[in-house]
Write a protein that holds these residues in place. Sequence first.
Motif, PDB file in Angstrom:
ATOM      1  N   VAL A 146       4.249  -5.936  14.483  1.00  0.00           N
ATOM      2  CA  VAL A 146       2.982  -6.670  14.383  1.00  0.00           C
ATOM      3  C   VAL A 146       1.824  -5.732  14.064  1.00  0.00           C
ATOM      4  O   VAL A 146       1.059  -5.945  13.111  1.00  0.00           O
ATOM      5  CB  VAL A 146       2.706  -7.455  15.685  1.00  0.00           C
ATOM      6  N   ARG A 147       1.654  -4.665  14.860  1.00  0.00           N
ATOM      7  CA  ARG A 147       0.536  -3.750  14.640  1.00  0.00           C
ATOM      8  C   ARG A 147       0.742  -2.936  13.358  1.00  0.00           C
ATOM      9  O   ARG A 147      -0.220  -2.628  12.653  1.00  0.00           O
ATOM     10  CB  ARG A 147       0.379  -2.816  15.839  1.00  0.00           C
ATOM     11  N   THR A 148       1.986  -2.598  13.064  1.00  0.00           N
ATOM     12  CA  THR A 148       2.273  -1.865  11.827  1.00  0.00           C
ATOM     13  C   THR A 148       1.904  -2.703  10.614  1.00  0.00           C
ATOM     14  O   THR A 148       1.264  -2.214   9.668  1.00  0.00           O
ATOM     15  CB  THR A 148       3.761  -1.489  11.775  1.00  0.00           C
ATOM     16  N   ALA A 149       2.306  -3.973  10.615  1.00  0.00           N
ATOM     17  CA  ALA A 149       1.987  -4.856   9.493  1.00  0.00           C
ATOM     18  C   ALA A 149       0.487  -5.036   9.356  1.00  0.00           C
ATOM     19  O   ALA A 149      -0.053  -5.063   8.228  1.00  0.00           O
ATOM     20  CB  ALA A 149       2.662  -6.211   9.695  1.00  0.00           C
ATOM     21  N   ALA A 150      -0.208  -5.143  10.489  1.00  0.00           N
ATOM     22  CA  ALA A 150      -1.668  -5.300  10.441  1.00  0.00           C
ATOM     23  C   ALA A 150      -2.322  -4.075   9.815  1.00  0.00           C
ATOM     24  O   ALA A 150      -3.276  -4.197   9.031  1.00  0.00           O
ATOM     25  CB  ALA A 150      -2.210  -5.544  11.845  1.00  0.00           C
ATOM     26  N   GLN A 152      -4.447  -3.989   6.374  1.00  0.00           N
ATOM     27  CA  GLN A 152      -5.814  -3.438   6.391  1.00  0.00           C
ATOM     28  C   GLN A 152      -5.992  -2.407   5.286  1.00  0.00           C
ATOM     29  O   GLN A 152      -7.008  -2.408   4.561  1.00  0.00           O
ATOM     30  CB  GLN A 152      -6.077  -2.812   7.756  1.00  0.00           C
ATOM     31  N   GLU A 153      -5.040  -1.497   5.157  1.00  0.00           N
ATOM     32  CA  GLU A 153      -5.135  -0.450   4.139  1.00  0.00           C
ATOM     33  C   GLU A 153      -5.165  -1.052   2.734  1.00  0.00           C
ATOM     34  O   GLU A 153      -5.951  -0.633   1.875  1.00  0.00           O
ATOM     35  CB  GLU A 153      -3.945   0.507   4.276  1.00  0.00           C
ATOM     36  N   GLY A 201      -8.617  -3.312  -2.331  1.00  0.00           N
ATOM     37  CA  GLY A 201      -8.923  -4.389  -3.257  1.00  0.00           C
ATOM     38  C   GLY A 201      -7.747  -5.260  -3.638  1.00  0.00           C
ATOM     39  O   GLY A 201      -7.868  -6.086  -4.559  1.00  0.00           O
ATOM     40  N   TYR A 202      -6.615  -5.127  -2.960  1.00  0.00           N
ATOM     41  CA  TYR A 202      -5.455  -5.963  -3.250  1.00  0.00           C
ATOM     42  C   TYR A 202      -5.598  -7.322  -2.575  1.00  0.00           C
ATOM     43  O   TYR A 202      -6.250  -7.456  -1.537  1.00  0.00           O
ATOM     44  CB  TYR A 202      -4.167  -5.286  -2.765  1.00  0.00           C
ATOM     45  N   ASP A 203      -4.982  -8.342  -3.177  1.00  0.00           N
ATOM     46  CA  ASP A 203      -4.901  -9.680  -2.590  1.00  0.00           C
ATOM     47  C   ASP A 203      -3.708  -9.677  -1.639  1.00  0.00           C
ATOM     48  O   ASP A 203      -2.561  -9.617  -2.073  1.00  0.00           O
ATOM     49  CB  ASP A 203      -4.725 -10.715  -3.701  1.00  0.00           C
ATOM     50  N   VAL A 204      -3.962  -9.750  -0.331  1.00  0.00           N
ATOM     51  CA  VAL A 204      -2.939  -9.497   0.676  1.00  0.00           C
ATOM     52  C   VAL A 204      -2.593 -10.769   1.441  1.00  0.00           C
ATOM     53  O   VAL A 204      -3.480 -11.510   1.874  1.00  0.00           O
ATOM     54  CB  VAL A 204      -3.400  -8.404   1.665  1.00  0.00           C
ATOM     55  N   GLY A 254       6.325  -9.618   7.347  1.00  0.00           N
ATOM     56  CA  GLY A 254       6.205  -9.040   6.017  1.00  0.00           C
ATOM     57  C   GLY A 254       4.809  -9.129   5.444  1.00  0.00           C
ATOM     58  O   GLY A 254       4.066 -10.080   5.686  1.00  0.00           O
ATOM     59  N   VAL A 255       4.452  -8.117   4.661  1.00  0.00           N
ATOM     60  CA  VAL A 255       3.147  -8.024   3.999  1.00  0.00           C
ATOM     61  C   VAL A 255       3.380  -8.004   2.494  1.00  0.00           C
ATOM     62  O   VAL A 255       4.230  -7.255   1.998  1.00  0.00           O
ATOM     63  CB  VAL A 255       2.410  -6.737   4.426  1.00  0.00           C
ATOM     64  N   VAL A 256       2.619  -8.817   1.766  1.00  0.00           N
ATOM     65  CA  VAL A 256       2.698  -8.859   0.305  1.00  0.00           C
ATOM     66  C   VAL A 256       1.297  -8.644  -0.257  1.00  0.00           C
ATOM     67  O   VAL A 256       0.363  -9.370   0.102  1.00  0.00           O
ATOM     68  CB  VAL A 256       3.268 -10.190  -0.208  1.00  0.00           C
ATOM     69  N   ALA A 257       1.151  -7.652  -1.113  1.00  0.00           N
ATOM     70  CA  ALA A 257      -0.136  -7.354  -1.740  1.00  0.00           C
ATOM     71  C   ALA A 257       0.027  -7.446  -3.252  1.00  0.00           C
ATOM     72  O   ALA A 257       0.981  -6.915  -3.816  1.00  0.00           O
ATOM     73  CB  ALA A 257      -0.610  -5.957  -1.350  1.00  0.00           C
TER      74      ALA A 257
END
Length: 439
Positions: free
Chosen positions: A60-64, A68-69, A74-77, A85-88
């Motif tokens: 959870v904190r890793t994905a956050a 954030q980064e 400027g990516y659409d996250v 999962g994170v998608v940018a």
Amino acid sequence: MRSMLLLAAAVAALSGPAAAQAPASAPADLRAAIAADYDANLGALWEHLHRNPELSTLEVRTAARMAQELRALGYDVTTGVGGNGVVAVLRNGPGPTVMLRADMDGLPIREETGLPWASTATQVDTDGVEKPVMHACGHDVHMTALIGTARQMMARRGAWSGTLVLIGQPAEEGVRGARAMLEDGLYTRFPKPDYALGFHVKAGLPAGHVQVPEAIAYSSSDSLSMTVRGVGGHGASPHMTVDPVVMASYIVVALQTLRSREISPLEGAVVTVGSIHGGARANIIPDEVELQLTLRADSPEVRTHLRAGVERIARNTALALNAPEDRLPIVRQPSAGVPPVINDTPLALRLRQVIADGMGADVLVSPPRTSMGAEDFALYGQPETGVKAVFFDVGGTAPEHLAEAAPHHSSHFRIEPRPAVTTGVEAMTLSAMSLLPKR
């Protein structure tokens, strides 16, 4: 104060309007920019991620932090894809779509490296038990390099055209995260890639070097459980029982013939029984014995043969030892497993040349494989997806320490972060830009 000035300089150099429209950088310029970014940002990010690992499906904190980064660049996250999962996405005009992947989870291991940045983290796992957590497989390097690549690609968006998709994947260690993201619409809710790229830092390779396999990169993995059933009784009256301990012993030995007598010696295959449990006392023959197995293969055909062979050998060995028809072994596969990672050969050869041209031919190495490890990156490039995929390795150990390098998943596992991260960023950036030429 010095680190703040470096950070400000790096952001200005990499993110300003002039940089955005700059022509493609020479290899030396790219390498210098990556080095400056490591000093200003990536080194601290790697240390933060290493000190704060999280277990599979609990990132959870890793994905956050990843989100954030990427948003700051400027990516659409989008978050919460397939769990954590994170998608940018960065749309940058017409052209192909390239997906870059990093995995995020750590392992339930207590770090014993003694290094200043060693993890002391603990976390309550999904089974309710609090466990130590460590990045003992280099996922901290993968995440940091993804952020570094994201920054370089944003800074050079005037020199390429197309769509870039970056993903932070959960639960690679349980080979579940890639499937979860795909089932949650990774290829339908977001731009479907024409190309998928990823890398793994490798303790067995010298830092600063890259290996790009032409075809097989990682093996398939299937975990099976088997209940060997018999008819229990007194240890002094074995003739009145059907002993599942003896039966399980025969099965364990017979399973090895799958590798030694049914698969070509030139093909990669492994059948390992890693766990066997049965009985409670010396003079009691139990009713059941439990086995746990892992199967590895380097081709879909061998994978299918091994899986069917386990069922066949278990059933027929039990019958040969007089097991009743209603007490034959039960074989289960709790999770779907993953196929082998087989690189698209033309793409692998193309990217190998790109890396040689940009980083120097001496950066590339081709050592023999020493393990049949698995990677769920395989799912992103299966033939039915139409996605061309390449997965490569980046060295993580100083050459003078290779002989004593601890293996992955060891409590003594360590990586030289700077050369591992910067080499990963450079190889990924060069590869992505070569697939997204300016139109």
